[in-house]
Design a protein around this motif. Sequence first.
Motif, PDB file in Angstrom:
ATOM      1  N   ALA A 118       0.840  -1.197   0.000  1.00 37.96           N
ATOM      2  CA  ALA A 118       0.000   0.000   0.000  1.00 37.96           C
ATOM      3  C   ALA A 118       0.876   1.247   0.000  1.00 37.96           C
ATOM      4  O   ALA A 118       1.838   1.340   0.755  1.00 37.96           O
ATOM      5  CB  ALA A 118      -0.929  -0.002   1.214  1.00 37.96           C
ATOM      6  N   GLN A 119       0.553   2.178  -0.870  1.00 41.05           N
ATOM      7  CA  GLN A 119       1.293   3.440  -0.937  1.00 41.05           C
ATOM      8  C   GLN A 119       0.701   4.424   0.061  1.00 41.05           C
ATOM      9  O   GLN A 119      -0.524   4.508   0.215  1.00 41.05           O
ATOM     10  CB  GLN A 119       1.199   4.024  -2.341  1.00 41.05           C
ATOM     11  N   HIS A 120       1.557   5.183   0.720  1.00 43.19           N
ATOM     12  CA  HIS A 120       1.097   6.165   1.699  1.00 43.19           C
ATOM     13  C   HIS A 120       1.190   7.555   1.079  1.00 43.19           C
ATOM     14  O   HIS A 120       2.274   7.994   0.687  1.00 43.19           O
ATOM     15  CB  HIS A 120       1.934   6.071   2.977  1.00 43.19           C
ATOM     16  N   PHE A 121       0.037   8.217   0.994  1.00 39.64           N
ATOM     17  CA  PHE A 121      -0.030   9.504   0.301  1.00 39.64           C
ATOM     18  C   PHE A 121      -0.513  10.618   1.210  1.00 39.64           C
ATOM     19  O   PHE A 121      -1.233  10.386   2.181  1.00 39.64           O
ATOM     20  CB  PHE A 121      -0.991   9.412  -0.896  1.00 39.64           C
ATOM     21  N   GLU A 122      -0.128  11.829   0.853  1.00 38.77           N
ATOM     22  CA  GLU A 122      -0.649  13.028   1.503  1.00 38.77           C
ATOM     23  C   GLU A 122      -1.993  13.389   0.864  1.00 38.77           C
ATOM     24  O   GLU A 122      -2.331  12.885  -0.212  1.00 38.77           O
ATOM     25  CB  GLU A 122       0.336  14.192   1.343  1.00 38.77           C
ATOM     26  N   SER A 123      -2.718  14.286   1.495  1.00 36.87           N
ATOM     27  CA  SER A 123      -4.044  14.645   0.976  1.00 36.87           C
ATOM     28  C   SER A 123      -3.975  15.330  -0.386  1.00 36.87           C
ATOM     29  O   SER A 123      -4.896  15.217  -1.199  1.00 36.87           O
ATOM     30  CB  SER A 123      -4.777  15.554   1.968  1.00 36.87           C
ATOM     31  N   ASN A 124      -2.859  16.001  -0.678  1.00 37.97           N
ATOM     32  CA  ASN A 124      -2.751  16.714  -1.958  1.00 37.97           C
ATOM     33  C   ASN A 124      -2.082  15.884  -3.058  1.00 37.97           C
ATOM     34  O   ASN A 124      -1.838  16.387  -4.156  1.00 37.97           O
ATOM     35  CB  ASN A 124      -1.995  18.038  -1.771  1.00 37.97           C
ATOM     36  N   THR A 125      -1.770  14.611  -2.789  1.00 43.18           N
ATOM     37  CA  THR A 125      -1.128  13.755  -3.796  1.00 43.18           C
ATOM     38  C   THR A 125      -2.101  13.454  -4.935  1.00 43.18           C
ATOM     39  O   THR A 125      -3.274  13.171  -4.708  1.00 43.18           O
ATOM     40  CB  THR A 125      -0.663  12.428  -3.168  1.00 43.18           C
ATOM     41  N   ALA A 126      -1.599  13.508  -6.166  1.00 39.05           N
ATOM     42  CA  ALA A 126      -2.434  13.244  -7.342  1.00 39.05           C
ATOM     43  C   ALA A 126      -2.772  11.756  -7.443  1.00 39.05           C
ATOM     44  O   ALA A 126      -1.894  10.899  -7.298  1.00 39.05           O
ATOM     45  CB  ALA A 126      -1.716  13.700  -8.600  1.00 39.05           C
ATOM     46  N   LEU A 127      -4.037  11.470  -7.688  1.00 39.03           N
ATOM     47  CA  LEU A 127      -4.494  10.086  -7.906  1.00 39.03           C
ATOM     48  C   LEU A 127      -4.580   9.763  -9.386  1.00 39.03           C
ATOM     49  O   LEU A 127      -4.180   8.695  -9.830  1.00 39.03           O
ATOM     50  CB  LEU A 127      -5.876   9.883  -7.279  1.00 39.03           C
ATOM     51  N   CYS A 128      -5.156  10.684 -10.128  1.00 34.22           N
ATOM     52  CA  CYS A 128      -5.321  10.453 -11.565  1.00 34.22           C
ATOM     53  C   CYS A 128      -5.593  11.780 -12.260  1.00 34.22           C
ATOM     54  O   CYS A 128      -5.719  12.831 -11.618  1.00 34.22           O
ATOM     55  CB  CYS A 128      -6.464   9.473 -11.834  1.00 34.22           C
ATOM     56  N   LYS A 129      -5.654  11.693 -13.572  1.00 34.65           N
ATOM     57  CA  LYS A 129      -6.004  12.852 -14.384  1.00 34.65           C
ATOM     58  C   LYS A 129      -7.254  12.498 -15.180  1.00 34.65           C
ATOM     59  O   LYS A 129      -7.310  11.423 -15.802  1.00 34.65           O
ATOM     60  CB  LYS A 129      -4.850  13.171 -15.342  1.00 34.65           C
ATOM     61  N   VAL A 130      -8.263  13.359 -15.124  1.00 37.89           N
ATOM     62  CA  VAL A 130      -9.454  13.141 -15.948  1.00 37.89           C
ATOM     63  C   VAL A 130      -9.468  14.180 -17.061  1.00 37.89           C
ATOM     64  O   VAL A 130      -9.096  15.336 -16.834  1.00 37.89           O
ATOM     65  CB  VAL A 130     -10.760  13.207 -15.117  1.00 37.89           C
ATOM     66  N   ARG A 131      -9.876  13.731 -18.238  1.00 34.16           N
ATOM     67  CA  ARG A 131      -9.871  14.632 -19.393  1.00 34.16           C
ATOM     68  C   ARG A 131     -11.279  14.801 -19.961  1.00 34.16           C
ATOM     69  O   ARG A 131     -12.081  13.869 -19.952  1.00 34.16           O
ATOM     70  CB  ARG A 131      -8.965  14.080 -20.498  1.00 34.16           C
ATOM     71  N   THR A 132     -11.514  16.004 -20.449  1.00 32.53           N
ATOM     72  CA  THR A 132     -12.721  16.285 -21.219  1.00 32.53           C
ATOM     73  C   THR A 132     -12.260  16.701 -22.618  1.00 32.53           C
ATOM     74  O   THR A 132     -11.067  16.687 -22.913  1.00 32.53           O
ATOM     75  CB  THR A 132     -13.534  17.427 -20.579  1.00 32.53           C
ATOM     76  N   SER A 133     -13.189  17.076 -23.443  1.00 36.58           N
ATOM     77  CA  SER A 133     -12.817  17.506 -24.798  1.00 36.58           C
ATOM     78  C   SER A 133     -12.037  18.815 -24.778  1.00 36.58           C
ATOM     79  O   SER A 133     -11.371  19.163 -25.750  1.00 36.58           O
ATOM     80  CB  SER A 133     -14.078  17.692 -25.648  1.00 36.58           C
ATOM     81  N   TYR A 134     -12.125  19.546 -23.651  1.00 35.49           N
ATOM     82  CA  TYR A 134     -11.539  20.884 -23.609  1.00 35.49           C
ATOM     83  C   TYR A 134     -10.381  21.049 -22.625  1.00 35.49           C
ATOM     84  O   TYR A 134      -9.581  21.974 -22.758  1.00 35.49           O
ATOM     85  CB  TYR A 134     -12.633  21.914 -23.250  1.00 35.49           C
ATOM     86  N   ALA A 135     -10.305  20.184 -21.618  1.00 33.22           N
ATOM     87  CA  ALA A 135      -9.295  20.397 -20.576  1.00 33.22           C
ATOM     88  C   ALA A 135      -8.993  19.092 -19.843  1.00 33.22           C
ATOM     89  O   ALA A 135      -9.640  18.064 -20.083  1.00 33.22           O
ATOM     90  CB  ALA A 135      -9.797  21.447 -19.582  1.00 33.22           C
ATOM     91  N   SER A 136      -8.005  19.153 -18.946  1.00 30.53           N
ATOM     92  CA  SER A 136      -7.716  18.008 -18.080  1.00 30.53           C
ATOM     93  C   SER A 136      -7.638  18.505 -16.640  1.00 30.53           C
ATOM     94  O   SER A 136      -7.272  19.658 -16.385  1.00 30.53           O
ATOM     95  CB  SER A 136      -6.415  17.316 -18.487  1.00 30.53           C
ATOM     96  N   TYR A 137      -7.986  17.619 -15.710  1.00 35.93           N
ATOM     97  CA  TYR A 137      -8.071  17.986 -14.296  1.00 35.93           C
ATOM     98  C   TYR A 137      -7.410  16.908 -13.448  1.00 35.93           C
ATOM     99  O   TYR A 137      -7.589  15.712 -13.697  1.00 35.93           O
ATOM    100  CB  TYR A 137      -9.526  18.139 -13.860  1.00 35.93           C
ATOM    101  N   ILE A 138      -6.650  17.341 -12.454  1.00 36.11           N
ATOM    102  CA  ILE A 138      -6.015  16.411 -11.523  1.00 36.11           C
ATOM    103  C   ILE A 138      -6.986  16.101 -10.382  1.00 36.11           C
ATOM    104  O   ILE A 138      -7.564  17.013  -9.784  1.00 36.11           O
ATOM    105  CB  ILE A 138      -4.715  17.006 -10.940  1.00 36.11           C
ATOM    106  N   VAL A 139      -7.161  14.820 -10.090  1.00 37.82           N
ATOM    107  CA  VAL A 139      -7.976  14.386  -8.953  1.00 37.82           C
ATOM    108  C   VAL A 139      -7.017  13.964  -7.846  1.00 37.82           C
ATOM    109  O   VAL A 139      -6.099  13.176  -8.084  1.00 37.82           O
ATOM    110  CB  VAL A 139      -8.889  13.207  -9.338  1.00 37.82           C
TER     111      VAL A 139
END
Length: 201
Positions: A118-139
């Motif tokens: 199991a990886q130990h992460f901080e609350s602000n660590t990136a989980l994934c990137k989601v993309r739309t037709s216009y932009a991308s967002y870090i989750v």
Amino acid sequence: MESSQQTTSTEQAEDQVRESQECEDEELRQLLAPDPSNLPLTPPSAVDSNFTSYFAPDFMKPGHDQYVYRHPNGLCIIGLAPTHVAFKDQGGITAVDFNVGKSDRSGFKVTGKRKKNAQHFESNTALCKVRTSYASYIVRCCVKGSLLEVNDRLVKNPALLNSSADREGYIAIIMPKPADWLKFKSSLLTLEEYKKMREKC
């Protein structure tokens, strides 16, 4: 005289047992066959029944609203809140990529009761990137803890985020330490607070 007193006390005891039994029977009847007028119009969802809902609005950036569903056993399910800015783009979310930072989050497999690897992460660590037709967002993780699982079905079927982001479209499952959870919980909104906040926007 003594015999009649004993008979009376025996009858009183029997009456008490009978009344107690009748009360239990009535409680059981109400559980098994509740009054229809007291039932909700729609049954509660599995999330409502088993989890407490919290929200992190504008997490790290404006419009990046995320939810944290916490189970009584401490597990936290992380996902995109319905007001996340990605859902406002026409066409919705078109792709999900867990390959962020130095590693692909979907490549780690946690095993056993001790949750090896199991990886130990901080609350602000990136989980994934989601993309739309216009932009991308870090989750992001939203809570500090051990990453137990990511929903890698989203890679092949990102549409799950558009149709059921609060259920099959969750992003990840994280286990925070109790002390870390207590610290972070105060920064989250309850469902009622979240609704009030977003109604004003």
